[in-house]
Every structure is written in structure tokens, then in C-alpha cells.
Design an enzyme around this catalytic site. Structure first.
Site, PDB file in Angstrom:
ATOM      1  N   LYS A 167      44.044  43.718  28.619  1.00  0.00           N
ATOM      2  CA  LYS A 167      43.346  42.455  28.940  1.00  0.00           C
ATOM      3  C   LYS A 167      42.730  42.528  30.342  1.00  0.00           C
ATOM      4  O   LYS A 167      43.444  42.521  31.339  1.00  0.00           O
ATOM      5  CB  LYS A 167      44.318  41.271  28.898  1.00  0.00           C
ATOM      6  CG  LYS A 167      43.557  39.942  29.002  1.00  0.00           C
ATOM      7  CD  LYS A 167      44.371  38.816  29.583  1.00  0.00           C
ATOM      8  CE  LYS A 167      44.285  38.724  31.079  1.00  0.00           C
ATOM      9  NZ  LYS A 167      42.977  38.333  31.608  1.00  0.00           N
ATOM     10  N   CYS A 274      42.507  46.942  46.816  1.00  0.00           N
ATOM     11  CA  CYS A 274      43.888  46.651  47.230  1.00  0.00           C
ATOM     12  C   CYS A 274      44.278  47.481  48.438  1.00  0.00           C
ATOM     13  O   CYS A 274      44.988  47.034  49.317  1.00  0.00           O
ATOM     14  CB  CYS A 274      44.835  46.919  46.073  1.00  0.00           C
ATOM     15  SG  CYS A 274      44.676  48.580  45.416  1.00  0.00           S
ATOM     16  N   GLU A 371      46.141  38.797  53.076  1.00  0.00           N
ATOM     17  CA  GLU A 371      45.179  39.741  52.500  1.00  0.00           C
ATOM     18  C   GLU A 371      43.831  39.043  52.352  1.00  0.00           C
ATOM     19  O   GLU A 371      43.707  38.104  51.564  1.00  0.00           O
ATOM     20  CB  GLU A 371      45.660  40.219  51.126  1.00  0.00           C
ATOM     21  CG  GLU A 371      44.709  41.228  50.522  1.00  0.00           C
ATOM     22  CD  GLU A 371      45.079  41.627  49.105  1.00  0.00           C
ATOM     23  OE1 GLU A 371      45.465  40.763  48.302  1.00  0.00           O
ATOM     24  OE2 GLU A 371      44.943  42.819  48.796  1.00  0.00           O
TER      25      GLU A 371
HETATM   26  P1  NAD Z   1      44.927  37.986  39.676  1.00  0.00           P
HETATM   27  O1  NAD Z   1      46.393  38.157  39.866  1.00  0.00           O
HETATM   28  O2  NAD Z   1      44.335  36.657  39.816  1.00  0.00           O
HETATM   29  O3  NAD Z   1      44.507  38.503  38.212  1.00  0.00           O
HETATM   30  C1  NAD Z   1      44.775  39.807  37.756  1.00  0.00           C
HETATM   31  C2  NAD Z   1      44.885  39.788  36.245  1.00  0.00           C
HETATM   32  O4  NAD Z   1      46.054  39.061  35.876  1.00  0.00           O
HETATM   33  C3  NAD Z   1      43.726  39.104  35.524  1.00  0.00           C
HETATM   34  O5  NAD Z   1      43.465  39.799  34.323  1.00  0.00           O
HETATM   35  C4  NAD Z   1      44.287  37.714  35.238  1.00  0.00           C
HETATM   36  O6  NAD Z   1      43.660  37.074  34.142  1.00  0.00           O
HETATM   37  C5  NAD Z   1      45.724  38.043  34.930  1.00  0.00           C
HETATM   38  N1  NAD Z   1      46.703  36.966  35.152  1.00  0.00           N
HETATM   39  C6  NAD Z   1      46.592  35.883  35.959  1.00  0.00           C
HETATM   40  N2  NAD Z   1      47.724  35.152  35.900  1.00  0.00           N
HETATM   41  C7  NAD Z   1      48.570  35.813  35.072  1.00  0.00           C
HETATM   42  C8  NAD Z   1      49.914  35.568  34.618  1.00  0.00           C
HETATM   43  N3  NAD Z   1      50.610  34.505  35.007  1.00  0.00           N
HETATM   44  N4  NAD Z   1      50.479  36.458  33.779  1.00  0.00           N
HETATM   45  C9  NAD Z   1      49.802  37.562  33.387  1.00  0.00           C
HETATM   46  N5  NAD Z   1      48.527  37.829  33.761  1.00  0.00           N
HETATM   47  C10 NAD Z   1      47.926  36.960  34.594  1.00  0.00           C
HETATM   48  O7  NAD Z   1      44.258  39.056  40.664  1.00  0.00           O
HETATM   49  P2  NAD Z   1      42.705  39.261  40.949  1.00  0.00           P
HETATM   50  O8  NAD Z   1      42.251  38.138  41.825  1.00  0.00           O
HETATM   51  O9  NAD Z   1      41.990  39.537  39.675  1.00  0.00           O
HETATM   52  O10 NAD Z   1      42.718  40.631  41.781  1.00  0.00           O
HETATM   53  C11 NAD Z   1      42.807  40.707  43.155  1.00  0.00           C
HETATM   54  C12 NAD Z   1      44.207  41.114  43.575  1.00  0.00           C
HETATM   55  O11 NAD Z   1      44.578  42.324  42.925  1.00  0.00           O
HETATM   56  C13 NAD Z   1      44.313  41.405  45.052  1.00  0.00           C
HETATM   57  O12 NAD Z   1      45.483  40.819  45.568  1.00  0.00           O
HETATM   58  C14 NAD Z   1      44.427  42.919  45.117  1.00  0.00           C
HETATM   59  O13 NAD Z   1      45.082  43.421  46.257  1.00  0.00           O
HETATM   60  C15 NAD Z   1      45.170  43.207  43.863  1.00  0.00           C
HETATM   61  N6  NAD Z   1      44.978  44.602  43.463  1.00  0.00           N
HETATM   62  C16 NAD Z   1      46.025  45.481  43.570  1.00  0.00           C
HETATM   63  C17 NAD Z   1      45.850  46.827  43.251  1.00  0.00           C
HETATM   64  C18 NAD Z   1      46.974  47.827  43.391  1.00  0.00           C
HETATM   65  O14 NAD Z   1      46.869  48.900  42.818  1.00  0.00           O
HETATM   66  N7  NAD Z   1      48.043  47.529  44.129  1.00  0.00           N
HETATM   67  C19 NAD Z   1      44.604  47.264  42.809  1.00  0.00           C
HETATM   68  C20 NAD Z   1      43.561  46.355  42.718  1.00  0.00           C
HETATM   69  C21 NAD Z   1      43.765  45.014  43.039  1.00  0.00           C
END
Ligand code: NAD
Length: 474
Positions: A167, A274, A371
Site C-alpha cells: 500500500k 529520512c 524533523e
Molecule cells: P506517514 O506516516 O504519514 O505515512 C506513511 C504511510 O503510512 C502511508 O502509506 C500512509 O497512508 C500510511 N499510514 C498512515 N497512518 C497509518 C496507520 N495508522 N497504520 C498504517 N499505515 C498508516 O509518513 P509520510 O508523511 O508519508 O512520510 C514521511 C515520513 O517518513 C518522514 O517522517 C520520514 O522521515 C519517514 N521516512 C522514513 C524512512 C526510513 O527509512 N527510516 C524513509 C523514508 C521516509
């Protein structure tokens, strides 16, 4: 508008409802994605469950299908990269790199060995350790690098013999959906299912009882919710979460080299990585020179639509993220920070914010302590190395980090004191499919990539054959 379907059990599924997808360079809706219903989610999980029985047994077939998938993606790379730029914003050259990463990861894991290990082989006992796939797993991805990060999950999951329900983020579902369509006849039906929907779909998927593992990349806030949902029936989780990567520049660093490396990793994808540099600590002796070198680079970027020739940096991906970065910069300035380059959003359509360099900042300002995930880099001087290591380690995050110096040995000594999943010396953001990548503290749980990433998609099984007559206690 072009059509995008989900892929469930090898079939294209349009879904009854849809949601809009916006091009961040224009701010305009340019496509719609299916909004997965509860019934379609059930179908996807059930297809993954059914496919698992056969897929787990056919190691050779898995390797072959993964290599074919790599070739299929490569042969459509240009179209996929263009689509990725339209929905995500990054320059198309970078989008191309991300798409090709999918093929690289597939091939890397297709070639990877995971042999049974013999732990004891004596007259008394033969004991072996093997790795077993878990079953249907969920892969949930964010909007900053939806394709690359999907394949950090899919490649090891599929290689290990799991089936997947993937997803993507609702901000960037399209390239992932298209890849699902392209690969529908490469993998047996149900092995790779791609569904799209808003955040509650992720929550439903990660709490579904038939899902045995959730591999999640996203924010720390959502990662916590995933961990709580998974705890109910002890699903395995890998959580790749937020970061607040520090770069420490020592007084003996070559300023131009350090500025190029730090600026590159802080501003690629306009900071929406990230493991981008998100705060820079510079020895007082070279502080002014570093600030000048970083500012010069910030002023020389070509901001624009990632599809246009010569553009080096695109927009932020979405309006809330643009607002967040704008607010963080404004609140820093209100509290006494000074902008030395950029500092503002760009007038006109799209979600553009100029690459920004800030001085006169403190560790307490949210632009430093949180962040930002955007193109605004705070630069702080330091006088005492022990003190700066303590300040760096005071963060609740611990993803990447780097030390910049003319003396790599000394850099290594400092690196060993930093609380992070990775500390680079004289580089940052250097990622390979063979190297483990993960965070400590709030930055995550578990790792991706390398053989360690493969093992995260398995349970261990110990086979102990007693060779003595009777049992061990007789
Ligand atoms: P987000 O947490 O809002 O969403 C990520 C994904 O999770 C999306 O597909 C979203 O629909 C889904 N999601 C949201 N709530 C959920 C829940 N309760 N249960 C399951 N899935 C859920 O993050 P974002 O805004 O899309 O991405 C940015 C963040 O991702 C930043 O904090 C960044 O640092 C992090 N990130 C981390 C890495 C890593 O490898 N550590 C890599 C890329 C991004």
C-alpha cells in the site's frame, strides 16, 4: 485522466471509489487512484494467503520471477520515471534513479543465498538452522520515495518466500499501481497485490489477522500506531521512521568538499529524505566559510517542475508539508534565527520553497529539534567536541549521521560515539542493497537491506536430531 487500477490476485481492480492525486509542481489534480474498499482489502489479503502455499516452496521460480520483474521495470523505466515526477515532484533524472533502484534491489535479492546453517554435527547430534517465510506480509510506504522504498521491502520479502500486499501513500500511489499492473503476469496471482487508499487503509491492513508482518516506512507517529496494531497478535514489524540526522564538521575538514556533500544530502528531493542531513554542527574555526559555501550552493539551485530540462530541485510533495516547512522557518526567524539563503515559499502555482540556510539557531528551536523533512538547513557553530557529541545524541531520533574531517581515523573515533543506525565519515546518504539500514531510538525497529533485511522476513527454525540412543536425559 489516465486510469490506474489495483492489482489483486493477478487481476486489475478499478475499485468503486477513487481519490484525487495532485501534481505538486502545478498544484493541480492530474489523476485519480482507486480507494480500496474493505471487500477489496479482504480479497487482496486472501489472494496473498492462497498464493503463499505454493510460492514458499519454489525457490528457483522466485528467483526467476524476480529477475523477470527487474527487466520488465527497466523496459518501462522512462514512463515510470515521468509518472513518478508528476506525482512526487523530484527531477526526472532522480526519478529515473529511483525506478532503476527497484530493478537493482530485485536482482540483488534474486542472487542472494540464504543457506541452511549447520550449528552442530557430531556423534551426538546434528543441529541445523533454517529460515522460513512468514506468510502474507504488508508493505506500507511513504510519499518521498515510493518506488525505491517499496522494493526495499518487496525484494527481500518475495525472495524469502512471502507474499505481499503493498500500500503506497495516498499522495503518491500511481507509479506503484502502474508497477503492480506491469508485474501482474510476472508473479503468480496473489503473490504481489497492490492496493491504494488513504491512511485508514494502512491501519486496517496492519491490523488484519491474516497478515503476519508489517514492513512500514513513514513517520514516527504512524509507526507507533503500526506497532500497537501489530502487538495484538504479535505480528513481526520492521519500522523505518523519521530522522534528524546531524552532520558534524571538524576544524580540519575541507570546507568545499564538506559543503558539497552536506548540501547534496540535505537538499536532494528538497530535503524529503529520512536520512538527509537535517542539522549541521560546524567547528567555530571554519563556521563562516561553511556557512558561505552552503549559502552559495543554495542560491545556485534551479527550482522548477521536475519534468523541465535543467531543473535541479523540485517542489515539496504536498501542501501540508510545504506549510510545515514554512512554519518551522518562520518560527525560527521569530525566535532570532537569521536566513542567509532562501527563506520563503515561491509565489505561483505548486508547492515550492527555496532551499534555505539558517544561522543564529539554537538546539531548542523546532527547526533543529524536530524533523523538518524539507529544504531548510540549520547550521550551528560549536566550540567543544564532547559537548557537540552530547547535543547530537540528545535527540530522540537516531537514523543517519556524519562526521566531516581531514582525518578519517579521528572521524571514525567520533562516529563510534554517535547514537544512530549509520554514521558516515566524509559522506552521507550512501546506501547500498548489501548494507543494513535502520534506525535506533525513535527512528525505527529492525533493519532493511543486506542479508539482515532478508532475515527480517523470516522466522528461524531449529532442527535438532539426537543421534544418541534414547533421549539426551536418559
Ligand atoms: P506517514 O506516516 O504519514 O505515512 C506513511 C504511510 O503510512 C502511508 O502509506 C500512509 O497512508 C500510511 N499510514 C498512515 N497512518 C497509518 C496507520 N495508522 N497504520 C498504517 N499505515 C498508516 O509518513 P509520510 O508523511 O508519508 O512520510 C514521511 C515520513 O517518513 C518522514 O517522517 C520520514 O522521515 C519517514 N521516512 C522514513 C524512512 C526510513 O527509512 N527510516 C524513509 C523514508 C521516509
Amino acid at each position: 485522466m489516465p486510469d490506474f487500477d489495483m492489482t489483486i490476485g493477478g487481476e486489475r481492480v478499478a475499485g468503486r471509489e477513487s481519490f484525487d492525486v495532485v501534481n505538486p509542481a502545478t498544484g493541480q489534480v492530474f489523476a485519480a487512484a482507486p480507494d480500496c474498499s474493505d471487500a477489496d482489502l479482504e480479497r487482496a489479503v486472501s489472494a496473498a494467503r492462497t498464493a503463499f502455499a505454493q510460492w514458499r516452496t519454489d525457490e528457483r521460480g522466485r528467483r526467476e520471477a524476480m529477475r523477470e520483474a527487474a527487466a520488465r521495470i527497466e523496459s518501462h523505466a522512462r514512463d515510470l520515471a515521468t509518472l513518478l515526477t508528476k506525482e512526487q515532484g523530484k527531477p526526472v533524472r532522480e526519478a529515473m534513479g529511483e525506478v532503476l533502484q527497484a530493478s537493482e534491489w530485485l536482482r540483488h535479492y534474486a542472487d542472494m543465498e540464504s543457506p541452511t546453517e549447520v550449528l552442530a554435527d557430531s556423534a551426538h547430534a546434528r543441529i541445523e538452522l533454517s529460515r522460513r517465510p512468514l506468510g502474507p506480509v504488508a508493505a506500507i510506504t511513504p510519499w518521498n520515495a515510493p518506488v525505491g522504498l517499496a522494493f526495499w521491502k518487496l525484494a527481500p520479502a518475495l525472495r524469502a518466500g512471502n507474499t505481499v500486499v503493498l500500500k503506497p501513500s495516498p499522495y503518491t500511489p500511481l507509479t506503484t499501481l502502474r508497477i503492480g499492473e506491469l508485474l501482474a503476469d510476472v508473479f503468480p496471482p496473489g503473490v504481489l497485490n497492490v492496493i491504494s487508499g488513504r491512511d485508514p487503509l494502512g491501519a486496517k491492513l496492519s491490523s488484519h489477522p491474516a497478515i503476519r508482518k508489517v514492513s512500514f516506512t513513514g513517520s514516527t507517529a504512524s509507526g507507533r500506531k503500526v506497532a500497537i496494531a501489530a502487538a495484538e497478535d504479535l505480528k513481526r514489524v520492521t519500522l523505518e521512521l523519521g530522522g534528524n540526522d546531524p552532520a558534524i564538521v571538524l576544524e580540519d575538514a575541507d570546507v568545499e568538499t564538506a559543503a558539497a556533500g552536506i548540501f547534496g544530502s540535505a537538499m536532494t528531493n528538497v530535503g524529503q529524505i529520512c536520512v538527509a542531513v537535517k542539522r549541521t554542527y560546524v567547528a567555530r574555526a571554519v563556521y563562516d566559510d561553511m556557512l558561505a559555501a552552503l549559502s552559495e550552493r543554495a542560491k545556485s539551485v534551479r527550482l522548477g517542475n521536475g519534468l523541465d530540462e535543467g531543473v535541479t530541485h523540485g517542489p515539496l510533495n504536498n501542501r501540508p508539508q510545504l506549510d510545515r516547512v514554512t512554519d518551522l522557518v518562520a518560527s525560527a526567524v521569530d525566535a532570532g534565527a537569521r536566513v542567509v539563503a532562501g527563506g520563503a515559499t515561491v509565489e505561483g502555482p505548486g508547492y515550492f520553497h527555496a532551499p534555505t540556510i539558517l544561522t543564529d539557531v539554537t538546539d531548542e528551536m523546532p527547526i533543529v529539534s524536530e524533523e523538518q523533512f524539507g529544504p531548510a538547513l540549520p547550521v550551528l557553530p560549536y566550540d567543544d567536541l564532547d559537548d557537540v557529541v552530547a547535543r547530537v545524541n540528545a535527540s530522540p531520533f537516531g537514523l543517519g549521521s556524519s562526521v566531516w574531517t581531514g582525518d578519517v581515523e579521528r572521524g571514525g573515533d567520533i562516529a563510534r560515539r554517535i547514537e544512530a543506525g549509520t554514521t558516515w565519515v566524509n559522506c552521507h546518504l550512501y546506501l547500498l542493497p548489501s548494507l543494513p539500514f535502520g534506525g535506533v531510538k525513535w527512528s525505527g525497529l529492525g533493519v532493511e537491506n543486506g542479508v539482515w533485511g532478508l532475515h527480517e522476513f523470516t522466522d528461524m527454525h531449529v532442527l535438532h536430531q539426537n543421534l544418541l540412543p534414547g533421549n539426551a536425559w536418559s
